[in-house]
Design an enzyme around this catalytic site. Sequence first.
Site, mmCIF file in Angstrom:
data_model
loop_
_atom_site.group_PDB
_atom_site.id
_atom_site.type_symbol
_atom_site.label_atom_id
_atom_site.label_comp_id
_atom_site.label_asym_id
_atom_site.label_seq_id
_atom_site.Cartn_x
_atom_site.Cartn_y
_atom_site.Cartn_z
ATOM 1 N N ASP A 190 36.005 45.487 37.284
ATOM 2 C CA ASP A 190 36.013 44.121 37.321
ATOM 3 C C ASP A 190 36.285 42.725 36.261
ATOM 4 O O ASP A 190 35.139 42.551 34.953
ATOM 5 C CB ASP A 190 34.995 43.523 38.450
ATOM 6 C CG ASP A 190 35.935 42.767 39.432
ATOM 7 O OD1 ASP A 190 36.720 41.929 39.165
ATOM 8 O OD2 ASP A 190 35.754 42.555 40.400
ATOM 9 N N TRP B 184 44.159 32.799 43.290
ATOM 10 C CA TRP B 184 43.657 33.598 43.457
ATOM 11 C C TRP B 184 44.215 33.787 44.833
ATOM 12 O O TRP B 184 45.106 33.103 45.468
ATOM 13 C CB TRP B 184 42.737 33.576 43.486
ATOM 14 C CG TRP B 184 41.943 34.739 43.937
ATOM 15 C CD1 TRP B 184 41.884 35.872 44.125
ATOM 16 C CD2 TRP B 184 41.382 34.343 46.021
ATOM 17 N NE1 TRP B 184 40.441 35.475 45.202
ATOM 18 C CE2 TRP B 184 40.770 35.734 46.309
ATOM 19 C CE3 TRP B 184 41.182 33.091 47.270
ATOM 20 C CZ2 TRP B 184 40.052 35.782 47.227
ATOM 21 C CZ3 TRP B 184 40.955 33.506 48.144
ATOM 22 C CH2 TRP B 184 40.242 34.712 47.792
ATOM 23 N N CYS C 20 41.094 45.140 37.337
ATOM 24 C CA CYS C 20 40.918 44.226 38.861
ATOM 25 C C CYS C 20 39.603 43.102 37.563
ATOM 26 O O CYS C 20 39.814 42.890 36.991
ATOM 27 C CB CYS C 20 39.424 44.208 39.244
ATOM 28 S SG CYS C 20 39.620 43.688 40.603
ATOM 29 N N ASP D 251 30.627 46.335 44.338
ATOM 30 C CA ASP D 251 29.630 45.267 43.755
ATOM 31 C C ASP D 251 28.594 44.550 44.528
ATOM 32 O O ASP D 251 28.526 45.059 45.740
ATOM 33 C CB ASP D 251 29.950 43.526 43.883
ATOM 34 C CG ASP D 251 29.670 42.431 43.065
ATOM 35 O OD1 ASP D 251 28.367 42.957 42.514
ATOM 36 O OD2 ASP D 251 30.000 41.384 42.601
ATOM 37 N N ARG E 271 31.722 31.344 39.600
ATOM 38 C CA ARG E 271 31.220 32.104 40.434
ATOM 39 C C ARG E 271 29.801 32.127 39.691
ATOM 40 O O ARG E 271 29.489 34.047 40.102
ATOM 41 C CB ARG E 271 32.681 33.639 40.221
ATOM 42 C CG ARG E 271 31.686 34.244 41.249
ATOM 43 C CD ARG E 271 32.865 35.525 41.437
ATOM 44 N NE ARG E 271 32.948 36.715 42.846
ATOM 45 C CZ ARG E 271 32.120 37.526 43.447
ATOM 46 N NH1 ARG E 271 32.504 38.827 41.423
ATOM 47 N NH2 ARG E 271 32.357 38.626 44.335
ATOM 48 N N ASP F 183 43.500 40.674 45.823
ATOM 49 C CA ASP F 183 41.484 40.704 46.952
ATOM 50 C C ASP F 183 42.935 40.151 48.113
ATOM 51 O O ASP F 183 41.971 40.381 48.945
ATOM 52 C CB ASP F 183 41.039 39.814 46.454
ATOM 53 C CG ASP F 183 40.063 39.783 45.422
ATOM 54 O OD1 ASP F 183 39.964 40.768 45.040
ATOM 55 O OD2 ASP F 183 39.036 39.043 45.164
HETATM 56 C C1 DGJ Z 1 36.438 40.359 42.748
HETATM 57 C C2 DGJ Z 1 37.478 41.446 43.056
HETATM 58 O O1 DGJ Z 1 38.664 41.921 43.291
HETATM 59 C C3 DGJ Z 1 36.950 41.970 44.359
HETATM 60 O O2 DGJ Z 1 37.839 43.289 44.524
HETATM 61 C C4 DGJ Z 1 35.583 42.337 44.343
HETATM 62 O O3 DGJ Z 1 35.220 43.365 43.826
HETATM 63 C C5 DGJ Z 1 34.236 41.259 44.063
HETATM 64 N N1 DGJ Z 1 35.058 40.774 43.265
HETATM 65 C C6 DGJ Z 1 33.770 41.615 43.669
HETATM 66 O O4 DGJ Z 1 32.790 40.928 44.091
#
Ligand code: DGJ
Length: 723
Positions: A472, A193, A520, A361, A437, A542
Site C-alpha cells: 500500500d 479517491w 495499492c 492494516d 493520514r 477503495d
Molecule cells: C488504503 C487501502 O486502499 C485500503 O484497502 C486499506 O488497505 C487501507 N489503506 C489500510 O490502511
Amino acid sequence: MAEIIREGNLFHLRSARISYVMGLMPGGTLAHLYFGPALRQVNEKALLRHMGVAADGSFTLQGCYLDHLAQEYPSFGLGDMREGALAVEAPDGTNAVDLRFAEAEILNGKPALPGLPATFGEDCKTLRLTLRDARTGLEAQLLYTIFDDCDVIARSASIRNGSAEKMTVTRALSLCLDLPEADWDLITLNGAWAREREINRRHLMPGEQGAASRNGASSLQTSPFLALARPNTDENMGEALGAALVYSGNFLAQANVGQYGTARVLLGIHDRDFAWQLQPGESFQTPEAVLIYSREGLGGMSRAFHGLWQRHLLPPRWVNTPRPVLLNSWEAAYFDFDEDKLVDIARSAAEAGVELFVCDDGWFGHRDDDTTSLGDWYSDLRKLPGGIRRLGERVRQTGVQFGIWMEPEMVSPESDLYRAHPEWCIRIDGREPITARNQLTLDVGNPQVQDFIYDVVSTTLRESGATYLKWDMNRNFSNIGTAALPRDRQKELPHRYILGLYAVMDRLTRDFPDVLFEGCASGGGRFDPGMLYYVPQFWCSDNTDALSRCRIQYGTSLYLPTSAMGSHVSAVPNHQTGRVTPLESRFAVAVSGCFGYELDPRKLTEEERQALRGQVAFAHKTDKLRLTGAFYRLLSPFEGNDTAWMTVSPDQKEALFTLVRGHALPNDVPLLVKLRGLCPERRYLVEQTGEIYGGDELMYSGLCCQLPRGDAASLLYILKAVD
Ligand code: DGJ
C-alpha cells in the site's frame, strides 16, 4: 512481421497494420512524417512539405521553419515556439539544444531500460537513433520499437552529457508526436479517491491541455495516459491514438494545438519539480512511452493496450496464472482485531470456499488506528501474542493461504523508526513536517531506505509464510526535500524515489517469485503500467460499491486490463456509499476483475455463504477466459443507466457477459444489447438460460436482456460455442 526500413533519408517502421515514418531534413533535424495504418512505401518528397520554395524553384529551409516542422524530439530556443521534449542547462547557462542526426542502428528485439520497467519481447525490432548537439556535445539516443503482434510503437530517450563539464537536464520527455491537424477529441482519465478514472472527452482547442500529476505518484486524480479520437470515433469504429507512460511518478500528458492548427502530443516525467545533473559522460534514461493506433475505435485501442501489457509487460510468472480467491480483513475488521478474531474470519472464509486470507492494516507496532506505527514492522503482541508467525500458521490450518498488508514507503511520526531515523523521510529542514493520514513519506530514493524496506518486507514474508503481499501507499508528496541529496540535486528527489521503488520491487519480486504482490495506493492511486511490470494486480479503488465500480472499472479498462484490477465483493450497506445492492450484482462486477471479498463472512446468512461457494466455483470456471480474453465495452455507465461489457476467449468459443442496471425503471421493456467479438458463424449456448443463439444474431440483432426487478440489478452469462 515487423520491419524497419531505412531508405535514403527516411526511416520506416512497419508491421502488418501500422507504419511509423521519420525523415532527416537537410542539416539532419529529425522530422516526424507519419503514424497510422501500414503504408507500402513513403516518398521522400513528404519531407519537403515544411520547406519554402526559392526564386529558382528549388526547396529551401526558412529561418523559423522548426516552428511548423513536425519533429521527433524538439527542444526550445531554436525557433520552435511550441512546448518541446527536451530542455538542458548547458555549462554556459543557455538552454538551446540543436539535435542533429548522427547514427542509426537497427536491432532485433528490444534492449531493457536501465533501472526502469519497460515492455519486453523478442518478436519486435528496435531502431536506435543517435542525435547530437555539436555545440554542447549533448547526445540523445532515441529508441523506437515496433512489435510483430501489436499495433504499438514503444519509445524512450537517453540523454548523454558528451561535454567536459556538468550539465543539468531540466526536461526530458519520453514522447513527442506531431500531428498535421487537430481535428481530434482528447480523452483523459480524471478522478479522486473512491472515484478513480472517470472518462473525460472534449474536442482539442488551441493551446495546451491534458493531464498531469505532481503528487509523487501517478495519482488518484489522473493517469499517465491520453487518447485522441476522431469526433465520430466510438467504441467500435473510427481512428483512435492512445499514449501511455510506463511510469509511476509525476508525469505530464499533453495534447497542444499550435498556431498552424497542428497538434503536438507530449508525454513524460513532469518537468516541474524535476532537474537532473549529468557529469561528463553520464546519461539520463527517460521512462518508456507507448503509442497505439487503432481503426477499430476506442475498444480496439483498449484491446491493443491490454494485449501489449499482457504479452510484453506484466510479470510472466503470473500473467496467465489463475489467482487464489482472497478475502481481505480491512472492511471486515479495520483495526479492531486479535489473533482469534482473524483466525475465526479465516475459518469462516475457508468454509465458504475462499482460498487466501489477507490480514490488512493493524498487525504491527501499536497500531489501533492510523496515527501510529508505520515503519515498526514487528508484530503487535497485544493483538497477536504469537506474532504473525503464529497467525500465519493458524490461518493456514483453516485450509487457506495467508497474505499480509504492508505500507513500506511510509513512516508515522509516532514510531520507533521515525525516532531513530527522522532524516530518512521527505521533508524540508526548518519547516514543520506536513503529515497526511498522520504519516510521512520515506525518501525511497535513499539507498539506506531501500535496504530497510527490502529487509522488513522480506523478514515479514519469511516470518509469516505469506504467499501474498498487499503493498500500500497512502499519501502524496509535500515539503519535497531530502537529507540524502545535496542542495543542487534536490529536484532529483521525485524521480530517484520512483527509481528506488522500482529497485526494491525488482529485488523482492526476484527473491520471492512465488509471492503474489498486489499494488495499492489509497485504492487505485498508483495503478499504472510502471507498477504492472512488477505486480500482476492492483487494488482498483477503495470504493467497493457495485455501481461505483461499474464506472471505475469501465474507465480503467480504457488502457489497463480487467485481469489486473483488484475487485472485491463487500458488505451492504456499502462502506463508501451507503448503498445496498444485490449480492449477485456485487459479484457480477467483482468477478470481472481479480476476484475476492472484503467482508466478514461470519455475518452472512447461510444462504449467502452458500452463494459464495458458487461464486468461487464460477470464478475458477472462468479463470482462463478472464485472464486471456479480449475485453469489449458494450454500454457505458458514463452515458446511460446501464453498464455492459464482455470478455471473449482468443478462440471465440467462450465469452463472459456482464450487464448491470443503475436505477430500476418502471414500465420498461427488455433491453437489447449488441454483443461483440463473437464468431458470426458459430452458435452459442447461454449457460444460465439454456438458450442458443447465432453469433451473428447476438452481435447484429442483439441479446434480449430481461433484468430482475430492483436497483442495481444484473445479468451474468457464460456463453459457450456449441458447434
Ligand atoms: C488504503 C487501502 O486502499 C485500503 O484497502 C486499506 O488497505 C487501507 N489503506 C489500510 O490502511
